[in-house]
Design an enzyme around this catalytic site. Structure first.
Site, PDB file in Angstrom:
ATOM      1  N   HIS A   1       0.864  -1.187   0.000  1.00 31.58           N
ATOM      2  CA  HIS A   1       0.000   0.000   0.000  1.00 31.58           C
ATOM      3  C   HIS A   1       0.891   1.225   0.000  1.00 31.58           C
ATOM      4  O   HIS A   1       1.808   1.344   0.800  1.00 31.58           O
ATOM      5  CB  HIS A   1      -0.899   0.002   1.233  1.00 31.58           C
TER       6      HIS A   1
ATOM      7  N   LEU B   1     -10.271  -4.005   3.254  1.00 31.16           N
ATOM      8  CA  LEU B   1      -9.268  -3.297   2.447  1.00 31.16           C
ATOM      9  C   LEU B   1      -8.331  -2.444   3.306  1.00 31.16           C
ATOM     10  O   LEU B   1      -8.759  -1.688   4.146  1.00 31.16           O
ATOM     11  CB  LEU B   1      -9.998  -2.403   1.447  1.00 31.16           C
ATOM     12  N   ASP B   2      -7.031  -2.551   3.046  1.00 31.47           N
ATOM     13  CA  ASP B   2      -5.999  -1.745   3.727  1.00 31.47           C
ATOM     14  C   ASP B   2      -5.929  -2.024   5.227  1.00 31.47           C
ATOM     15  O   ASP B   2      -5.346  -1.245   5.978  1.00 31.47           O
ATOM     16  CB  ASP B   2      -6.221  -0.233   3.526  1.00 31.47           C
ATOM     17  N   GLU B   3      -6.554  -3.122   5.687  1.00 31.39           N
ATOM     18  CA  GLU B   3      -6.553  -3.385   7.120  1.00 31.39           C
ATOM     19  C   GLU B   3      -5.958  -4.742   7.462  1.00 31.39           C
ATOM     20  O   GLU B   3      -6.055  -5.190   8.592  1.00 31.39           O
ATOM     21  CB  GLU B   3      -7.972  -3.300   7.678  1.00 31.39           C
TER      22      GLU B   3
END
Lengths: 301, 301, 301, 301
Positions: free
Chosen positions: D209, D244-246
């Protein structure tokens, strides 16, 4: 007249001084960008036999502003320089400050219970070349009174409760006035300043936030960071505005961590990165290296 | 005439060009320090409607030299700027270069067998904004010929043996001339250039040394580092002079290592720090950010 | 019997203690590498209901030695653990130490005039979780006496001249004995210890060298670094041996510098990297994370 | 049977092999923490003449889980080791994987248009010691087809539109099956995988990311970072989960920036930190150094 440092009581007016060795001055300015700024400033300085020893400029395409910091050695005194700078500043619409290089900035440090940032700033004032003159330490707890005393600093105990918040802030304002304070450093001061005070001291209050903003805003950032399993922890030093944790960032740094670090370990490691991040921000501000560009900063390191 | 880039065949002479949008130029200069330099340069630029977008100056008390790098947007062409700069440069005894910001610098890369630096430079030319134009790759081995071919670069195989060293160096000189090379990068080229060649290309040859100089000069630095039990390994990018490993340093960086790393691990980790150290040095040189200050460098990052 | 910490007077003998909560112990050991070591140690610990909370092992192919550090929670006391460890240690030829996790190590700090390392270590003892117990500060000058006093530390003024060097060293030896010192830290102590003293205190004296060894050995490293035009300055913390600046390295770190830094700036920046490099080395040593592997170290961070 | 790597077709079954030189194995495991785990594992390995060359353990007080990674040299083959490990694993409720040290992990790389991460991974596979075997590259654009071809990798063009998303994902699943893929790397792949696919490949998909999470989640992080005036930009490599993104963070790194960097500069600098952050995460995963601890990771570097 310049915006950032409006009073410099420690600097004598050199108007009538006889021939003397050159003094090194630092001039920091910003204005709308257009051709001719550097030429005008350099011409004004050359006309006073100024020798530029270090200088940096930056034009921000986003804001349309131009920033300049120049160190110049000259035998001209303050009044002479200010008189010469006036028309140039007026022509270009400049915000500026003029100071003697290395003059210690009169600083008030606010603390609560955590010692690491205060320890570091007082050490750097006494033993290193940090150009600050800590004229007082104010705390809402007495924990750090002895530390201040060791460094010969007056300690002002200003307790804060929901009921006394207004009174406490009034005492802070009085201190700033009485001590002729140019810079207020929140060295892990755990109370929130009112919007009014933030506004009145805009650009003169530096905070250290124990997080890599904008991650983990608000309370207990190390617990948040641990829970998220991050591999770096950080700290952010910024000017204080009414909008909590959102003021212009001056400096950020990080420290590597891993799975074996508990929250308490992150706090301890965080203290190291906090104190060095704050120390850099304070130094750069005191050296007139930080200029405001809207809610961003230009830092001429 | 400026010293560093004497020929820029890719840049048209704008002498007779009609009114046109502003071009951004970079002017880098050094000269003996004295008052009035910035004013003179800024005045010359202002007279050509130049708008300074970025600038840095530095006066070195040790050498007595003054250094300046300025980016300026102006509709004036090269001939016009050179004509205006001439008298100023003469007055102050300047060494200078003038170039269009972002113009790719004609670069020859010398390699042996190790791929990491070549991979990185060719990637940065094609995919990133590194302002170099790699006009050829020359190797004393054929190992990297296919890599050069993938990036569309002519590969020149110039084997070197004790007997053919003079011939090989002569071919290198021919390449530099024929390809109009401005910069030679030794990307882990394992042959030593002669003193004569170093002298003739002074300031135009950048090497990457696989050590944190001045530690571990000479051969097998990673084995030396391992034996000494260091906790950081480093790399140094420097201009090449006849005095091996002693040229002016442009950039250095390090990587953390520990007891668990064998020599082979240090070599692998070292490749990362070598390629990024070299890439920064090449970029800064190609952007005219590196100026020589005796055997030291001024790097306006 | 273990080698590094042979006496731990602060730790009671738990032989006859009744059922009690588990204590966390740290066992650090090294021995010639061969199969079965981990199994033997883990078995001994399991036999005493030990729960391993953190452990690291490393076999060095170069030296043929195996290293292990294990933290284990158990209700067993020191005598019980030592009795159980004895046969295992004998079987494998182990050098080992056993300590309670977090027990402060009795430390003597030697100083001259520079404050930064002493400030930092005393701060970390009082305000942070550094497991040292500074039982005294000895200086060949009186400059730091007040700092020691603020932290409540006895200060021993031991001046050193060419004539009194032997006497001074004798006083140092007496201090080490009388104060039951486990660790001696040379916190920018500018006197050279004799070979005899180095030998007698081998593995118990940590120095901070103000350079990135092996660059710039000897005097005035920052002046050397400035003259060479380096882009990073560093510091090295190492065990002291008779061979000056050549003892086993524990930790190194660097700070970025550039052309604008004069020698005095390098010194100031160097103080930051020196104090944090020394602090890490002292912490790791005090936590029994550093094991000797010939003239190299294994550091289980 | 172990959880992370269930198929290792490249590793022969050594059951009936005659006496042979020792192979180095890596065993990674986690289980509820309690006394005796290390002893049981070490005993099992010692019983097969295993010599432990490197080992790390960690007990997480928060989750109550114990983690262990051990490299062991033994002449015992896979079947023998698995048979011996079975009862131990059952007794302690272990999740485990067993692999030959350095065996390349079968890897599929997904890309869109940005080259930097793919360039770096393919370089590291060919020229460095990264233990991956890139069995294919799949892109929703053709931009990087030639790069894959240069490294001899089959390129699968799988365009994705809102209408074809399900079909595209089905093709990805087929690729994973057909190519016997152990690891999927999203090397700046700009499409979002479905929750179903994330779940089915849990712990086997690594993403990079382009932000220092949890700052600047979502789109255009560099523009967000520029607007906020940050002084560091970062990148985060993490396992992909439906959220998402976690997903669990494996590695993070940062790069210093300042006011002079436009958004495009941040993007270019960001590419460097992205590719090195992703490369470390992929290497550590391929070396079985990363273990899942809920939504956090234990990384035995």
């Amino acid at each position: 007249m310049g915006s950032v440092t409006t009073t410099e009581p420690a600097v004598p007016d050199d108007r009538d001084a006889p021939a003397q060795p050159a003094t090194e001055w630092v001039l920091a300015l910003s204005c709308p960008d257009r051709p001719g700024i550097v030429h005008a400033v350099a011409g004004m300085l050359a006309a006073h036999d100024g020798n530029i020893t270090e200088s940096q400029q930056f034009g921000d395409p986003a804001s349309g502003l131009f920033f300049m910091r120049v160190q110049v050695a000259t035998t001209a005194g303050r009044a002479e320089l200010e008189a010469a700078l006036g028309p140039v500043a007026a022509e270009f619409g400049m915000t500026w400050s003029l100071d003697v290089v290395g003059r210690p900035m009169r600083t008030l440090i606010l603390v609560s219970r955590a010692a690491h940032c205060l320890v570091d700033l007082l050490y750097r004032e006494r033993y290193q070349d940090m150009p600050i003159d800590v004229v007082g330490v104010a705390g809402n707890h007495r924990d750090l009174q002895d530390l201040a005393a060791f460094y010969g600093k007056p300690f002002h105990h200003i307790p804060v409760t929901p009921d006394t918040k207004a009174v406490a802030e009034s005492r802070l304002r009085d201190l700033v006035d009485e001590l002729d304070v140019e810079l207020v450093v929140l060295a892990r001061y755990m109370q929130i300043l009112s919007d009014d005070l933030c506004r009145d001291l805009a650009g003169r209050v530096i905070n250290i936030h124990h997080s890599f903003l904008p991650s983990f805003k608000g309370a207990r950032p190390y617990a948040q960071a641990h829970d998220r399993g991050v591999k770096l922890i950080g700290a952010t030093s910024h000017y204080v505005t009414g909008d909590l944790d959102e003021g212009p960032i001056i400096e950020q740094d990080v420290e590597r961590v891993d799975h074996s670090h508990a929250v308490a370990d992150l706090v301890a490691l965080g203290e190291d990165v906090e104190r060095r991040t704050l120390a850099r921000a304070v130094r750069w501000h005191a050296e007139h290296r930080v200029l405001l560009d809207g809610h961003r900063t230009v830092v001429f390191r």
